[in-house]
Design a protein around this motif. Structure first.
Motif, short mmCIF file in Angstrom:
data_model
loop_
_atom_site.label_atom_id
_atom_site.label_comp_id
_atom_site.label_asym_id
_atom_site.label_seq_id
_atom_site.Cartn_x
_atom_site.Cartn_y
_atom_site.Cartn_z
N ASN A 1 0.85 -1.19 0.00
CA ASN A 1 0.00 0.00 0.00
C ASN A 1 0.88 1.24 0.00
OD1 ASN A 1 -2.42 -1.27 0.00
ND2 ASN A 1 -2.70 -1.23 2.23
N VAL A 2 0.52 2.23 -0.79
CA VAL A 2 1.24 3.50 -0.82
C VAL A 2 0.26 4.61 -0.46
CG1 VAL A 2 2.57 5.13 -2.21
CG2 VAL A 2 2.82 2.67 -2.59
N VAL A 3 0.64 5.39 0.56
CA VAL A 3 -0.19 6.53 0.99
C VAL A 3 0.60 7.80 0.78
CG1 VAL A 3 -1.43 7.61 2.88
CG2 VAL A 3 -1.39 5.11 2.68
N ILE A 4 0.03 8.76 0.07
CA ILE A 4 0.72 10.01 -0.25
C ILE A 4 -0.06 11.16 0.37
CG2 ILE A 4 1.49 11.55 -2.10
CD1 ILE A 4 1.61 9.12 -3.91
N VAL B 1 4.84 3.73 2.70
CA VAL B 1 4.75 2.46 1.98
C VAL B 1 4.62 1.34 3.01
CG1 VAL B 1 5.88 0.88 0.38
CG2 VAL B 1 6.16 3.36 0.09
N THR B 2 3.55 0.51 2.85
CA THR B 2 3.31 -0.60 3.77
C THR B 2 3.36 -1.90 3.00
OG1 THR B 2 1.92 0.82 5.11
CG2 THR B 2 1.74 -1.54 5.49
N ASP B 3 4.18 -2.83 3.45
CA ASP B 3 4.29 -4.14 2.83
C ASP B 3 3.43 -5.11 3.62
OD1 ASP B 3 4.95 -6.47 1.59
OD2 ASP B 3 7.11 -6.08 1.58
N LEU B 4 2.44 -5.75 2.97
CA LEU B 4 1.51 -6.64 3.66
C LEU B 4 2.03 -8.05 3.79
CD1 LEU B 4 -1.86 -5.50 2.03
CD2 LEU B 4 -0.79 -4.67 4.12
N GLU B 5 3.16 -8.40 3.19
CA GLU B 5 3.65 -9.78 3.25
C GLU B 5 4.12 -10.11 4.67
OE1 GLU B 5 6.44 -10.84 0.28
OE2 GLU B 5 5.32 -9.88 -1.34
#
Length: 548
Positions: free
Chosen positions: A530-533, A544-548
């Motif tokens: 996920n990318v939040v700007i 930037v959030t990595d869900l793995e």
């Protein structure tokens, strides 16, 4: 006076010149037609007054001429003959009368108004009219009071009894009446009018009224004061019933109250015969007045909700019963038997009467309590429950109904509308369900990219779906009213490729409208990052959030 001005018969004629005049030459040049003897006066050198020796003739035109021979003190003559004319006031006359001559159906509480062509009395207040002339003679005589509402308008108003009904009155303005200038009415002025006959203006309860209380007073409104004895004798009910009478509004309103309660569920006809006379006894009704009404029915139950033998609505709270007539709540409240017995019951009684349309009337009792699910209810209304007049149902009223189970549910166990799963886990979704026989799940992929939240939500607003990638149908055997969970593997135990998908679930028992409060259509995002700007005026932040 100015040229053409109407003048009084004792007027003085006055002329002002533009310079001092030779008085003798002016008087010699003075000519008046018709000839009038009089006296000259000079209050100032440029002004002459001529005062006639006697009053001028009424309604006559006088012409004054000053010949060119009139000279100023300087010896200069008028450039040309000067003349003017005036008319003296004529006789007093009646300009307008109300009611007009020959008028029929004049209201008995009306007034007589006379308008004269000139002031008859000086301007005074209403309390200073004692010595003023009262110019009318009315035949037959009638009690009342007249007054001058202006200097030239006289108005006569009858007393509380008004004019007699159905009577011809002759009104005369007496001859010899003089105005403020001395002019007189040369001869009497007479006219006549006829008053309306007695008539019934309104009856309450109105004609064809229904659901009328058997003790309700009957009101009869007349257009004029009535004779009590003859009017009461002319009033009757059929079927016969004794009446007590009361007069109001200066004998224009008769209230007839039944001496005993009228019969229920019965049509009555009220008659006011032509023998009802006006207060002076000189006129009766032109025609018999007739009006009918129907009294309230005996106590009965019209309908119930839920209906007897029916099923309650899933959202219904308690039950209600509608009666045919007004009920005595003391004979109902806390005496109705409900089985199974609720923990708490509240009573609400609503009463509304529409005399013209019984279908709009309402005598209903609401029993508010929590309904059990999948229950068989029996409600008993006691037979001694009575209306407000003491009449009872006669026997217990029993009605039965059932209640439904819980509302069918088929809902994804996902966040509403939009959800996300990672490729690190199997692409499985859970469906929460209740009271359904099978579940049908559809997997779709949008034909156009989902670039913003509006494009995601369009699939909640009945946007057409593309052809499904895959569908699953699973039977459900969860016991009635119990909640179950069914898992659907969207990739046969594996994971879906990253991207955007649409999931739908339906069940035969679930109404299409339920999707607005059940999560039956969901946009599913398969992605691991996920990318939040967040953009500021002078900088930009990125998470930037990595869900793995």
């Amino acid at each position: 006076p100015a040229t053409g001005e109407e003048v009084a018969v004792d007027s003085i004629f006055s002329i002002r010149f533009d310079q001092p005049m030779d008085q003798g030459s002016v008087e010699e040049a003075w000519d008046m037609e018709p000839a009038v003897d009089g006296q000259f006066e000079w209050p100032r050198p440029d002004t002459v007054h001529f005062t006639p020796q006697k009053e001028l003739q009424r309604g006559a035109q006088y012409r004054v001429r000053i010949k060119q021979s009139a000279a100023a003190e300087t010896g200069l003559n008028l450039e040309e003959t000067f003349e003017f004319s005036s008319t003296t006031a004529g006789d007093l006359a009646v300009n307008q009368i109300m009611p007009e001559d020959g008028t029929q159906n004049v209201q008995t509480d009306g007034a007589i108004t006379v308008v004269f062509n000139r002031p008859v009395v000086p301007l005074t207040s209403s309390g200073q009219q004692a010595g003023l002339p009262q110019p009318l003679t009315i035949d037959p005589a009638v009690d009342g009071e007249g007054s001058w509402v202006s200097t030239s308008i006289y108005r006569f108003e009858p007393g509380p009894d008004g004019f007699a009904g159905g009577t011809t009155y002759r009104v005369t303005v007496d001859g010899g009446l003089a105005d403020v200038s001395g002019a007189v009415l040369p001869q009497p002025v007479s006219w006549q009018f006829t008053t309306q006959n007695p008539d019934v203006l309104m009856i309450s309860p109105p004609n064809k009224a229904t659901l009328v209380s058997p003790t309700r007073p009957i009101s009869i409104t007349f257009n004029m004061p009535m004779d009590r004895a003859t009017t009461q004798s002319a009033v009757s009910l059929n079927p016969a019933a004794g009446l007590e009478f009361e007069w109001q509004e200066e004998d224009r309103l008769l209230v007839a109250t039944p001496q005993e309660q009228l019969e229920l569920d019965t049509q009555y006809e009220l008659t006011i015969g032509q023998g009802a006379l006006s207060a002076n006894g000189q006129a009766g009704l032109d025609k018999t007045a007739v009006s009918s009404f129907t009294t309230v029915p005996y106590p009965a139950i019209i309908r119930t909700s839920p209906p007897n033998g029916g099923e309650a609505s899933p959202w219904q709270n308690g039950a209600s019963v509608e009666f045919a007539s007004p009920m005595d709540m003391e004979m109902l409240e806390d005496r109705i038997v409900i089985d199974p017995q609720p923990d708490e019951v509240s009573y609400y009684y609503n009463e509304w009467i529409d005399e013209f349309d019984p279908s709009n009337s309402n005598f209903s009792l609401s029993l508010n309590f929590d309904l059990e699910r999948n229950a068989d209810y029996q409600i008993i209304i006691p037979g001694d429950a009575a209306d407000i007049y003491g009449n009872t149902l006669g026997e217990d009223y029993v009605w039965r109904f059932t209640t439904p189970g819980f509302t069918p549910v088929a809902s994804f166990n996902l966040p509403p509308r939009l959800s996300q799963i990672s490729t690190s886990f199997p692409s499985d979704v859970d469906i929460i369900h209740r009271n359904v026989s099978q579940l049908t799940v559809g997997l779709y992929q949008p034909e156009t990219p989902l670039t913003n939240i509006e494009s995601v939500y369009q699939y909640q607003d009945e946007a057409p779906l593309p052809a499904p990638l895959r569908t699953w149908t699973s039977p459900v055997s969860t016991p009635r009213d119990e909640t179950g969970v069914t898992t659907v593997s969207l990739a046969d135990g594996g994971t879906l490729p990253t991207g955007a998908y649409i999931l739908t679930v339906t069940a035969p028992e679930v109404d299409a409208d339920f999707r607005y409060w059940q999560n039956q259509q969901n946009v599913l995002i398969v992605a691991d990052t996920n990318v939040v700007i967040s953009e500021m005026p002078d900088e930009v932040h990125v998470w930037v959030t990595d869900l793995e």
